[in-house]
Motif scaffolding. Structure first.
Motif, PDB file in Angstrom:
ATOM      1  N   GLY A  26       0.618  -1.056   0.059  1.00 14.64           N
ATOM      2  CA  GLY A  26       0.014  -0.066   0.076  1.00 14.64           C
ATOM      3  C   GLY A  26       0.823   1.308  -0.086  1.00 14.64           C
ATOM      4  N   ALA A  27       1.644   1.584  -1.170  1.00 13.41           N
ATOM      5  CA  ALA A  27       2.437   2.694  -1.267  1.00 13.41           C
ATOM      6  C   ALA A  27       2.110   3.173  -2.628  1.00 13.41           C
ATOM      7  CB  ALA A  27       3.828   2.586  -0.952  1.00 13.41           C
ATOM      8  N   PRO A  28       2.091   4.713  -2.887  1.00 15.15           N
ATOM      9  CA  PRO A  28       1.645   5.119  -4.311  1.00 15.15           C
ATOM     10  C   PRO A  28       2.696   4.613  -5.475  1.00 15.15           C
ATOM     11  CG  PRO A  28       1.420   6.712  -2.622  1.00 15.15           C
ATOM     12  CD  PRO A  28       1.968   5.657  -2.115  1.00 15.15           C
ATOM     13  N   GLY A  29       4.034   4.324  -5.054  1.00 10.06           N
ATOM     14  CA  GLY A  29       5.164   3.803  -6.101  1.00 10.06           C
ATOM     15  C   GLY A  29       4.930   2.540  -6.441  1.00 10.06           C
TER      16      GLY A  29
ATOM     17  N   ASN B 295      -0.681  -2.141  -5.795  1.00  8.84           N
ATOM     18  CA  ASN B 295      -0.831  -1.417  -4.061  1.00  8.84           C
ATOM     19  C   ASN B 295      -2.111  -1.594  -3.666  1.00  8.84           C
ATOM     20  OD1 ASN B 295      -2.064   0.599  -5.916  1.00  8.84           O
ATOM     21  ND2 ASN B 295      -0.380   1.928  -5.741  1.00  8.84           N
ATOM     22  N   ARG B 296      -3.392  -2.131  -4.388  1.00 10.37           N
ATOM     23  CA  ARG B 296      -4.567  -2.338  -3.729  1.00 10.37           C
ATOM     24  C   ARG B 296      -4.906  -3.838  -3.757  1.00 10.37           C
ATOM     25  NH1 ARG B 296      -9.054   1.175  -5.720  1.00 10.37           N
ATOM     26  NH2 ARG B 296      -9.469   1.424  -3.598  1.00 10.37           N
ATOM     27  N   PHE B 297      -5.572  -4.123  -2.801  1.00 13.31           N
ATOM     28  CA  PHE B 297      -6.248  -5.542  -2.665  1.00 13.31           C
ATOM     29  C   PHE B 297      -6.837  -6.075  -3.985  1.00 13.31           C
ATOM     30  CE2 PHE B 297      -9.800  -8.227  -2.156  1.00 13.31           C
ATOM     31  CZ  PHE B 297      -9.272  -9.711  -1.757  1.00 13.31           C
TER      32      PHE B 297
ATOM     33  N   PHE C   8      -3.605  -2.864   3.333  1.00 11.57           N
ATOM     34  CA  PHE C   8      -4.783  -2.772   2.749  1.00 11.57           C
ATOM     35  C   PHE C   8      -5.423  -1.448   3.390  1.00 11.57           C
ATOM     36  CE2 PHE C   8      -9.521  -3.305   3.173  1.00 11.57           C
ATOM     37  CZ  PHE C   8      -9.701  -4.330   1.919  1.00 11.57           C
ATOM     38  N   HIS C   9      -5.145  -0.849   4.087  1.00 14.59           N
ATOM     39  CA  HIS C   9      -5.723   0.449   4.789  1.00 14.59           C
ATOM     40  C   HIS C   9      -4.993   1.642   3.983  1.00 14.59           C
ATOM     41  CE1 HIS C   9      -7.741   3.283   7.447  1.00 14.59           C
ATOM     42  NE2 HIS C   9      -6.607   3.912   7.308  1.00 14.59           N
ATOM     43  N   ALA C  10      -3.571   1.655   3.922  1.00 12.15           N
ATOM     44  CA  ALA C  10      -2.785   2.754   3.444  1.00 12.15           C
ATOM     45  C   ALA C  10      -2.896   3.112   2.057  1.00 12.15           C
ATOM     46  CB  ALA C  10      -1.212   2.218   3.687  1.00 12.15           C
ATOM     47  N   MET C  11      -3.549   2.212   0.995  1.00 13.29           N
ATOM     48  CA  MET C  11      -4.036   2.774  -0.007  1.00 13.29           C
ATOM     49  C   MET C  11      -5.327   2.708  -0.260  1.00 13.29           C
ATOM     50  SD  MET C  11      -1.762   4.368  -1.821  1.00 13.29           S
ATOM     51  CE  MET C  11      -2.338   4.145  -3.726  1.00 13.29           C
TER      52      MET C  11
ATOM     53  N   ASN D 208       3.091   8.174   4.977  1.00 11.38           N
ATOM     54  CA  ASN D 208       2.240   7.239   5.536  1.00 11.38           C
ATOM     55  C   ASN D 208       3.336   5.911   5.088  1.00 11.38           C
ATOM     56  OD1 ASN D 208       0.650   5.055   6.457  1.00 11.38           O
ATOM     57  ND2 ASN D 208      -0.837   5.845   5.074  1.00 11.38           N
ATOM     58  N   THR D 209       4.287   5.554   5.910  1.00 18.20           N
ATOM     59  CA  THR D 209       5.179   4.368   5.564  1.00 18.20           C
ATOM     60  C   THR D 209       5.093   3.432   6.537  1.00 18.20           C
ATOM     61  OG1 THR D 209       6.936   5.354   6.940  1.00 18.20           O
ATOM     62  CG2 THR D 209       6.764   6.055   4.611  1.00 18.20           C
TER      63      THR D 209
END
Length: 289
Positions: A152-155, A159-161, A185-188, A221-222
């Motif tokens: 779940g990180a933009p790069g 990055n999504r379930f 799961f939550h971070a993105m 948000n790492t």
């Protein structure tokens, strides 16, 4: 529900050692361990022990701890040259050899990040499906499953379930599933609606953690914002995760703690593992048993 320890929790603790982790995880009642590739490779390079030494430990009938997964083969997809693609498969061959010695039947695979091309989700899915199918050809004869971990990180390229699940569905192999990490799961902002419609048999690994209430997708948000679950400030809905996994038929059978927090790395290996064991057991007793 069995409990597991991921070495992300203590990989930077002073004098960290995978061999010591095995002893301490068994001492504090964990059933399984995820051995992190960077920890293993660091120890092997320093000559602390050999893979055969670890194999002998797991083969000793006096030890009950098992290896849940090799975590991980990182950056497996969207390679731009044949040389890069061949290097991924060569790494997989080496990891399979290690897993065979350590009686491990799972390899977590992590997607590439900061892609040099502006690939679409469709292009990323097509590439990941093709690579995973090739990887299955190598792993399946050894009875080794592959667990895709969306991050779940933009790069990150996956990055999504829902994107990871679509890939696993298209691969359509009993040997390929998903690592569900609550933080990722939550971070993105992955969708619970999609998780609730998923086939729980496709989720191979469940990573437990809490996290600070950070904006989804924020650069700060790492992984360092992870917490032991249930601490003050933890924003995750742990009951919903557990209830959803029960509802969809999760059969992984293990709840594995994975946090990456600098304050926790200041603990000794033993204090870190003891604390992780306490929080994991408390979580399972509260939300699963």
């Amino acid at each position: 529900m069995k409990t597991g320890f991921n070495e992300g929790c203590n990989r930077f603790c002073k004098n960290h050692s995978v061999m010591e982790d095995l002893e301490l995880c068994e001492k504090y009642g964990f059933d399984y361990i995820d051995i992190q590739s960077e920890c293993l490779e660091r120890d092997l390079a320093e000559g602390k022990y050999t893979v055969d030494d670890l194999a002998a430990w797991f083969a000793d009938p006096n030890h009950k701890l098992k290896m849940l997964s090799y975590n991980a083969l990182v950056f497996f997809n969207m390679k731009q040259t044949q040389e890069e693609k061949d290097a991924v498969m060569a790494r997989l061959d080496r990891i399979i050899g290690i897993c065979n010695k350590l009686q491990c039947k799972m390899i977590v695979v992590v997607p590439s990040m900061d892609l040099p091309v502006h690939a679409t989700i469709d292009e990323i899915r097509e590439d990941a499906v093709a690579v995973l199918r090739d990887m299955v050809k190598k792993a399946e004869p050894h009875g080794i499953r592959l667990s895709l971990e969306f991050c779940g990180a933009p790069g990150m390229s996956i990055n999504r379930f829902e994107d990871a699940y679509a890939i696993v569905q298209e691969v359509d192999s009993s040997m390929v599933g998903i690592t569900l990490d609550q933080y990722h799961f939550h971070a993105m902002a992955s969708s619970f609606d999609n998780l609730e419609k998923a086939d729980g048999k496709k989720i191979f690994v469940w990573h437990l953690n809490g996290m600070e209430n950070m904006p989804c997708g924020a650069a700060y948000n790492t992984d360092e914002k992870r917490l032991w679950p249930g601490l003050p400030g933890d924003c995750l809905d742990h009951k919903r995760y557990a209830d959803t996994l029960k509802k969809i038929g999760f059969e992984g059978g293990v709840c594995t703690m994975e946090v990456f927090r600098p304050e926790y790395y200041a603990l000794s290996n033993e204090e870190n593992i003891r604390t992780a064991a306490e929080y994991t057991k408390t979580h399972v007793e509260k939300y699963w048993n």
